[in-house]
Design an enzyme around this catalytic site. Structure first.
Site, short mmCIF file in Angstrom:
data_model
loop_
_atom_site.label_atom_id
_atom_site.label_comp_id
_atom_site.label_asym_id
_atom_site.label_seq_id
_atom_site.Cartn_x
_atom_site.Cartn_y
_atom_site.Cartn_z
N ARG A 162 45.63 42.97 51.48
CA ARG A 162 44.44 43.83 51.56
C ARG A 162 44.76 45.14 52.27
O ARG A 162 44.10 46.16 52.02
CB ARG A 162 43.30 43.11 52.27
CG ARG A 162 42.69 41.99 51.40
CD ARG A 162 41.61 41.22 52.13
NE ARG A 162 40.52 42.06 52.55
CZ ARG A 162 39.64 41.74 53.51
NH1 ARG A 162 39.76 40.56 54.13
NH2 ARG A 162 38.67 42.56 53.85
N HIS A 212 25.72 42.98 56.46
CA HIS A 212 26.19 43.95 55.46
C HIS A 212 27.24 43.29 54.55
O HIS A 212 27.21 43.42 53.32
CB HIS A 212 26.80 45.13 56.22
CG HIS A 212 27.19 46.31 55.39
ND1 HIS A 212 26.28 47.06 54.69
CD2 HIS A 212 28.40 46.89 55.18
CE1 HIS A 212 26.91 48.06 54.08
NE2 HIS A 212 28.19 47.98 54.36
N SER A 244 22.99 50.06 57.24
CA SER A 244 22.92 51.21 56.34
C SER A 244 21.60 51.95 56.51
O SER A 244 21.57 53.19 56.63
CB SER A 244 23.06 50.79 54.88
OG SER A 244 24.27 50.13 54.66
N TYR A 258 32.99 57.55 47.91
CA TYR A 258 32.15 58.37 48.80
C TYR A 258 32.60 58.19 50.24
O TYR A 258 33.06 57.12 50.62
CB TYR A 258 30.67 58.01 48.66
CG TYR A 258 30.33 56.58 49.00
CD1 TYR A 258 30.41 55.58 48.03
CD2 TYR A 258 29.91 56.21 50.27
CE1 TYR A 258 30.10 54.26 48.33
CE2 TYR A 258 29.58 54.90 50.58
CZ TYR A 258 29.68 53.92 49.60
OH TYR A 258 29.38 52.62 49.89
N PRO A 259 32.45 59.25 51.04
CA PRO A 259 32.73 59.16 52.48
C PRO A 259 31.43 58.88 53.24
O PRO A 259 30.33 59.15 52.72
CB PRO A 259 33.24 60.54 52.82
CG PRO A 259 32.50 61.44 51.91
CD PRO A 259 32.24 60.65 50.63
N MET A 260 31.54 58.38 54.42
CA MET A 260 30.34 58.08 55.21
C MET A 260 30.63 58.10 56.72
O MET A 260 31.77 57.98 57.14
CB MET A 260 29.76 56.73 54.82
CG MET A 260 30.71 55.57 54.98
SD MET A 260 29.84 53.99 54.80
CE MET A 260 28.76 54.06 56.24
N ASP A 261 29.58 58.24 57.48
CA ASP A 261 29.63 58.20 58.94
C ASP A 261 28.66 57.13 59.45
O ASP A 261 27.73 56.74 58.74
CB ASP A 261 29.13 59.54 59.53
CG ASP A 261 30.19 60.61 59.60
OD1 ASP A 261 31.36 60.31 59.33
OD2 ASP A 261 29.83 61.76 59.90
#
Lengths: 278, 278, 278, 278, 278
Positions: free
Chosen positions: A157, A198, A249, A171-174
């Site tokens: 992995r 999640h 989220s 997509y990027p995220m914070d």
């Protein structure tokens, strides 16, 4: 028992670069057909080699995608053993005959990351129960030993092959650091519980969506990059929509741009450059 | 009774791509008139074919619009059966002789979505009253069965023809996830009630405005795209202004850019390329 | 005792300019190989001179890096004795034969800064205990004297040589001034305590990461610029991720873009311009 | 008495397009003087026709302005009877010989709007006192009748001529929808009172500033556009600064970009294209 | 006594335009040296005339600066008697032979402003004590009379000459209008007190920093523009950093971009165009 660290252990694997290009169809279509074929073939050979990756060690593959919309026409993703090697890929591509027709409009640099919320707490507790103090050489040795075992079992992995699915969603995220809502000010236990909820959603989609999480703190402009692979793109929407209601989220996620694209295996690349998706 | 899911059922239909182009009048007007006519005719033939769409199955149409303002000169909207097919449309367009005069400056990728707030709650309650547990195979089978019936009756809304109205208003939007105001943290019942109030306003405008809602979570940068079709554009302002005071919009809506354009049927496209709106 | 100043003393050293360039490989690769070699050699000679810096006085060095991703292909960092001298570097570069192939897409202007939270409080207290009033000539003389001693002992940190590490991570940052969370409204004592906790984390990474902090209030668009130097880039992620949980970062930090690049010593620059990372 | 609507009645008049252009002086000044004169004259003739507007019906005028700063060199504003007609103006301009020297960098699309806060409440109350229910055919008929009378008396404000003042100030704006401060969640009575206070300030400047308010919900990216016309531009600053302290602006206004420009009547346009402001 | 106005009196002087240009060194350096010299000389002559300004009336000067970083290579600032005259400067520059090598990338339009917080309250109180009502003709006459006296004594600050310092720091700023923190909702007395504290800091730097405040509400995208002039740029950082802790800045200030540049007197301009800072 001493105060336990609030930072979960993360394991890092392949260095990853996403490249998004606009393709200059106008200039390209002015070329004689034989020139186009020659350039496309040279590119395809390089791509085929990159697709195969390393014959030993980590997979170190690349893959090409046909991107939908104005944010780009082509996406390349590269998994390599180091950031230097990613830079070498960029430089090699820049020397190809097809490069003048590619306009690099976006990119994302990150590293495959496994965040070990569950085992971090266990390991921290074990070490503390042995009487070790966080930050001491003994503690660090215990961490290294406990982590190495986990890393070994997770090697496939950490250094993944690229899933052969038809569609890619990136997509990027914070995690949010607002004035009252602040992920980094929550306790480790609360964060672990939210990440667990999640993950349970993700697991229910595991048959149809393969996910690779990469970390990019210190490397690029967001904290994480998410790659989802599936044969049917509506599942991306269903998965992310359902997750948007879970607490981590709904309350703590901030998202960047979304990039959707269709896989173009090297075998079909020449056809793409003649304007047709196989 | 078990805790019911908080995520409404959505049905998905046509994949949809919006393309916004600047048109290079300067280069175009330097072409000899016969060249312009030939390129415009070839484009018009393709557009006419796209306007007709599929002779069987879903409509799968496209339509052309003359956009007002600096955000673009032409808008193309495409409804297709898959994201792959949308990518094929992009590639086909890129091979046409008129493409060098089109500069793609914006786009939006989404899928027709019907959010079933009302029937979701009913169906969840029915299944729960039968003693089923959310997430079990029996529950999922019940969902699939209940949803299939609804999807069948909604097929013409899931795979719509493009309304023949003169004006198009398109904009993307999100539901707010602020630090205290957060749509995704509201209960399903509250969200349903707010969506109901919202829908009642829309219904009063139904004679003059046709609306197509598309979802784009996981596909593009906003959560939804809204297309409004009307013969009189001031009605867009009246409808959206009135809605801005309903709770779901006043408190929870975040809007992207607004794009207004005038329909150009294929029959009038050649005239547009000579600089005249029919 | 009078109210003590809330502003920590800062010491300033070298003026620093970061320049990020896209490199026009397409135009460059159209040049005859001998022309490329000549231009690359001329650039390399200048870079070698800049790398060596001053033979006396402060180091005043520059360094070249190969940047990863679309935000740039090459990074140059320059340390000089004045802002004027940085402008001279820009102008000298603009006159070179390679400049037409460099597109300046980003930059950052700042000055090496040491924020003396700990010694400021001590010095303020000493002066106040002598009965001096903040802002009086006597107070200022005391500050100047106390600070000069410190500055002398910190000269090598104020006018640093550029660390020879393989990787550079650069990012600008602010301290948050939100409606309820506001760094500049916290007491000096609280800010000092938070900075202390922050520094302790940095210290644990000191073996593998060299850090240079520059201040840019009044000079560029963020308040500080951070340069991290390391031979292994994953350590940037580990360091910054751990810091993100300390209070001063979790609650008060706002980050700009992150730029990752690989050092290219002058000795290897010509090779880079032929498309290869040594 | 039934609950009265919270949405004020608005009346709509002319459709309005603002266009902001950069002018390519470099290419223009390379043209032979006779070519420049010919192109400028052709443009001037068209502009003169647009300035005169319609000889019957609504004024439907356009006007040209010389813009200050990098956001544009020329501004055109157009008032027309429909959005279609605005699109026709755009297309007509795009066919002129001067168009290749104009780069459209910004625009704004809106419609003249009169927001009838005062009379809305009166009319709603009258209808309710007659026992009518909001939303019923009788109510709507009453609204239509009451509004028509008002619209008639306001025709010259709904379809205005362009004031001949020397300076134009244009900016778009929104009413804030924050997490706690939300214009659209205030009562109609509170909004009316705040708008009244706002209007009183405007009235004191009426001798020196002419104001045209346009609505753009559903048409462009902000909710309203404001055009101020005056012979002395400092009055714009004084007016807007004073208003910034009234509650509706201080608390609820969000502003876009500001565009300042100087009127260039058609009679002086040729001179402008030779580089001189009359 | 009636309620006193909450808006401080402001006095306005010179209209001011900042222009930031990128300089096209590549195209410029392809010109023959004699052509470069001719163009630079013509520009220098114009600049020298602008530097001298008006021989009578207000100074109306311009000045040239060499900008550091990617936000521009050259800055021009112009003080004139009207906005029209600033537009004339723009148009005159656009007709010069050097203009094709200048790319205008940023600008700022404003007017010299003196905000009279202290004397406003005094004057308002005096007039009220005479029994005058705000807004009446008598009140306005009293304001005009009281202000005229002040304006006369401040003429040299309202129509300033450009300080001859070596460095320029320019930035625009706003006063915050947040959901809970809102400058425009504070009382006049509180605002005056905060401005007073702010001014005291500025005064302590008066020996080394000259400051010109311009207002731009209604003229450009921020509320104020600040120009600081000094021979040593680190003082900009020290001054602004210290101010960042005073209440009016810490809590209520929002800053735009910062632009740092080095003065290039007309006497040295030709040298700059040959690539050397004097």
């Amino acid at each position: 028992m001493p105060e336990l660290p609030q930072v979960p252990i993360t394991l890092e694997g392949s260095s990853v670069l996403h490249q998004m290009f606009r393709f200059d169809w106008t200039a390209w279509n002015k070329l004689p057909a034989t020139d186009r074929a020659a350039l496309a073939n040279a590119f395809t050979e390089m791509l085929a080699r990159w697709e195969r990756g390393s014959s030993e060690g980590h997979p170190n593959q690349s893959a090409l995608f046909s991107q939908i919309g104005h944010k780009g026409d082509l996406t390349l993703i590269h998994f390599r053993d180091s950031m230097e090697d990613l830079n070498r890929v960029e430089l090699e591509l820049a020397q190809t005959g097809i490069y003048p027709y590619l306009q690099l409009v976006h990119s994302y640099l990150s590293v495959v990351e496994l965040g070990l919320y569950e085992s971090s707490e266990k390991l921290y507790t074990q070490l503390a129960e042995k009487g070790l103090e966080p930050g001491t050489p003994e503690w660090n040795a215990g961490l290294t030993e406990g982590t190495a075992r986990t890393a070994g079992s997770l090697a496939s992995r950490l250094y993944p092959t690229i899933p052969p699915a038809k569609y890619l969603c990136f997509y990027p995220m914070d995690r949010k650091r607002g004035e009252t809502v602040n992920w980094y000010a929550e306790t480790m236990a609360d964060r672990r519980a939210m990440m667990h909820e999640h993950m349970l959603i993700g697991r229910r989609y595991a048959d149809s969506v393969r996910q690779i999480i990469t970390g990019s703190i210190g490397l690029d402009d967001w904290e994480w990059g998410v790659d989802l692979f599936a044969d049917e793109p509506v599942i991306f929407k269903k998965l992310i929509y359902e997750m948007r209601f879970d607490k981590v989220s709904a309350v703590y996620a901030t998202f960047g741009q979304f990039f959707l694209s269709v896989r173009v295996p090297a075998a079909n690349a020449a056809q793409w450059f003649e304007g047709t998706l196989a």
